[in-house]
Design a protein around this motif. Sequence first.
Motif, PDB file in Angstrom:
ATOM      1  N   ASP A 328       9.212   0.361  -1.282  1.00  0.00           N
ATOM      2  CA  ASP A 328       8.470  -1.001  -1.427  1.00  0.00           C
ATOM      3  C   ASP A 328       6.876  -0.377  -1.797  1.00  0.00           C
ATOM      4  O   ASP A 328       6.064  -1.209  -2.564  1.00  0.00           O
ATOM      5  N   THR A 329       6.490   0.767  -1.150  1.00  0.00           N
ATOM      6  CA  THR A 329       5.126   1.073  -1.654  1.00  0.00           C
ATOM      7  C   THR A 329       4.968   1.436  -3.142  1.00  0.00           C
ATOM      8  O   THR A 329       3.855   0.905  -3.826  1.00  0.00           O
ATOM      9  N   ALA A 331       6.967   0.083  -5.592  1.00  0.00           N
ATOM     10  CA  ALA A 331       6.992  -1.101  -6.386  1.00  0.00           C
ATOM     11  C   ALA A 331       5.644  -1.900  -6.308  1.00  0.00           C
ATOM     12  O   ALA A 331       5.284  -2.499  -7.200  1.00  0.00           O
ATOM     13  N   ASP A 332       5.017  -1.897  -5.025  1.00  0.00           N
ATOM     14  CA  ASP A 332       3.716  -2.588  -5.178  1.00  0.00           C
ATOM     15  C   ASP A 332       2.720  -2.099  -5.779  1.00  0.00           C
ATOM     16  O   ASP A 332       1.857  -2.777  -6.532  1.00  0.00           O
ATOM     17  N   LEU A 333       2.661  -0.868  -5.909  1.00  0.00           N
ATOM     18  CA  LEU A 333       1.608  -0.019  -6.573  1.00  0.00           C
ATOM     19  C   LEU A 333       1.788  -0.414  -8.332  1.00  0.00           C
ATOM     20  O   LEU A 333       0.979  -0.808  -9.095  1.00  0.00           O
ATOM     21  N   GLU A 335       3.382  -3.077  -9.542  1.00  0.00           N
ATOM     22  CA  GLU A 335       3.001  -4.258 -10.091  1.00  0.00           C
ATOM     23  C   GLU A 335       1.775  -4.518 -10.326  1.00  0.00           C
ATOM     24  O   GLU A 335       1.378  -5.604 -11.258  1.00  0.00           O
ATOM     25  N   VAL A 336       0.966  -3.871  -9.762  1.00  0.00           N
ATOM     26  CA  VAL A 336      -0.698  -4.055 -10.005  1.00  0.00           C
ATOM     27  C   VAL A 336      -1.282  -3.140 -10.825  1.00  0.00           C
ATOM     28  O   VAL A 336      -2.322  -3.272 -11.173  1.00  0.00           O
ATOM     29  N   SER A 341       1.152  -4.034 -16.584  1.00  0.00           N
ATOM     30  CA  SER A 341       0.016  -4.868 -15.895  1.00  0.00           C
ATOM     31  C   SER A 341      -1.279  -5.109 -16.779  1.00  0.00           C
ATOM     32  O   SER A 341      -1.287  -4.082 -17.620  1.00  0.00           O
ATOM     33  N   ALA A 400      -3.152  -5.211  -2.566  1.00  0.00           N
ATOM     34  CA  ALA A 400      -1.778  -5.067  -2.783  1.00  0.00           C
ATOM     35  C   ALA A 400      -1.083  -4.041  -1.756  1.00  0.00           C
ATOM     36  O   ALA A 400       0.059  -3.864  -1.241  1.00  0.00           O
ATOM     37  N   MET A 401      -1.841  -3.119  -1.649  1.00  0.00           N
ATOM     38  CA  MET A 401      -1.425  -1.731  -0.846  1.00  0.00           C
ATOM     39  C   MET A 401      -1.778  -1.990   0.678  1.00  0.00           C
ATOM     40  O   MET A 401      -1.320  -0.987   1.526  1.00  0.00           O
ATOM     41  N   HIS A 404       0.791  -1.270   3.248  1.00  0.00           N
ATOM     42  CA  HIS A 404       1.256  -0.021   3.482  1.00  0.00           C
ATOM     43  C   HIS A 404       0.112   1.084   3.938  1.00  0.00           C
ATOM     44  O   HIS A 404       0.438   2.293   4.075  1.00  0.00           O
TER      45      HIS A 404
END
Length: 461
Positions: A328-329, A331-333, A335-336, A341, A400-401, A404
């Motif tokens: 998940d971490t 994926a979130d990184l 994404e932005v 991006s 976004a991070m 985490h």
Amino acid sequence: MLVNDDIHALSSAVSGPVALPDSPEFAEETFAFNVATVHRPDVALGAADAHDVVAGVKWAAERRLPVSVQATGHGADSAINGGLLINTRRLQDVQIDPVRRTARVGAGVKWRTVLEASVPHGLVGLHGSSTDVGVVGYTVGGGLPVLGRAHGFAADHVRSMEIVTADGVLRRIDADADAELFALMCGGKGNFGIVTALEFSLFPIGEFYGGGIIYPGADAALILAAFRQWLPSLPDAASPSISLLRLPDMDFVPPPLRGQFVVHLRFAYLGNRGDGDALLAPMRKISTPLMDTAGPMDYLDVDQIHMDPADPLPFVSGGALLEDFGEDTVADLLEVAGDGSDCPLLLAEIRPFGGALSRDVGRPNAVSGRDAAFLLFLVGFNMPPVADASMASIRTVLTAMSPHSTGFTLVNFHGTPGDEADRARAWTPEVYDRMRAAKASYDPGNLLRFGHAITGVPPAG
């Protein structure tokens, strides 16, 4: 307001140059590696030695002027306005003791100078990604070394320091003499005084394997997933990191990579070619590298691992400590900050902790992050037309991070310090309370109020 008599009193008390804003020497004495940060003190002192630092601090204290300090300006995240700026770059003494495995350096010494003196003895200090950085500012901020998983933070291995406190007293402090001040200066940055000399441990260096692999940015998801799965297989002698890079079309970038979005794996290992190749083999099977420089390395070439810019640049930065770098971490990184991006940042870097970075050193200090698993560090250009976009993107990535994050930072990777609550995130609450009490004791007038400074409170009771 300073008058001629004030300036004459300072000039008469010191050996080094005293520069006013209209002096030819002023720009040189106030210049920072981060050229986006322009300092505007009322007066700048180019200290020739520790006695000049003492005289400068006393002079400023008598006039209730704030005091700041700079050597190289690599950590110049915010501008200094007003007061006295003391430049320590002339303090260039270097003493290597190969028997005790120690180095003693003046406040202006860079890591490159230390290595050139110590490597012939088979010894190295715990420098960071660039050896162009000054030893003192890096170390009193904790110091996250290239070989951190093997040896821990640079501040863990400070033996002693000489420091001018806000009362103008030059003190030699260590774990026995002024033990609490010493502990808080090892990771507390410059909150309690100006360091004029530092003594620290050196470590044996035998065979060394290092370098990097650069992959196409389009494969970032695949590469970061492989990196996450690969990390548990590494021994403490191996210190990797990985970054998403948007490389500008500038001279410091190798021609084949200019203008590209890439993923850069960095690798430093205390061992031989066979073992280094075996450890790195799983990552060499991922994607099709654009460049692979990893192999046996002369330690004096260690800057080739991270390939940090050697010339001053305008930049803005920010960082956070992460609890994990799970699916998940990642994926979130991405994404932005990943491919596709609109992220304009030059660098979004992940540095794993673990090993000696996560272990208690057995003596108190102010270094945070031992309970974190990773450091996230972000850098963008701070110049038109991307300055506003870079600062906004750092905020976006950190937001976004945040799910985490541990909620804390490392002071050297914090970026521009904000309000008191924001500055406090560079230390644990327990350490921060101790620092505030020490600040009230050693600098009750808040003379040292620039940079990542805190305010003091009297001890309870």
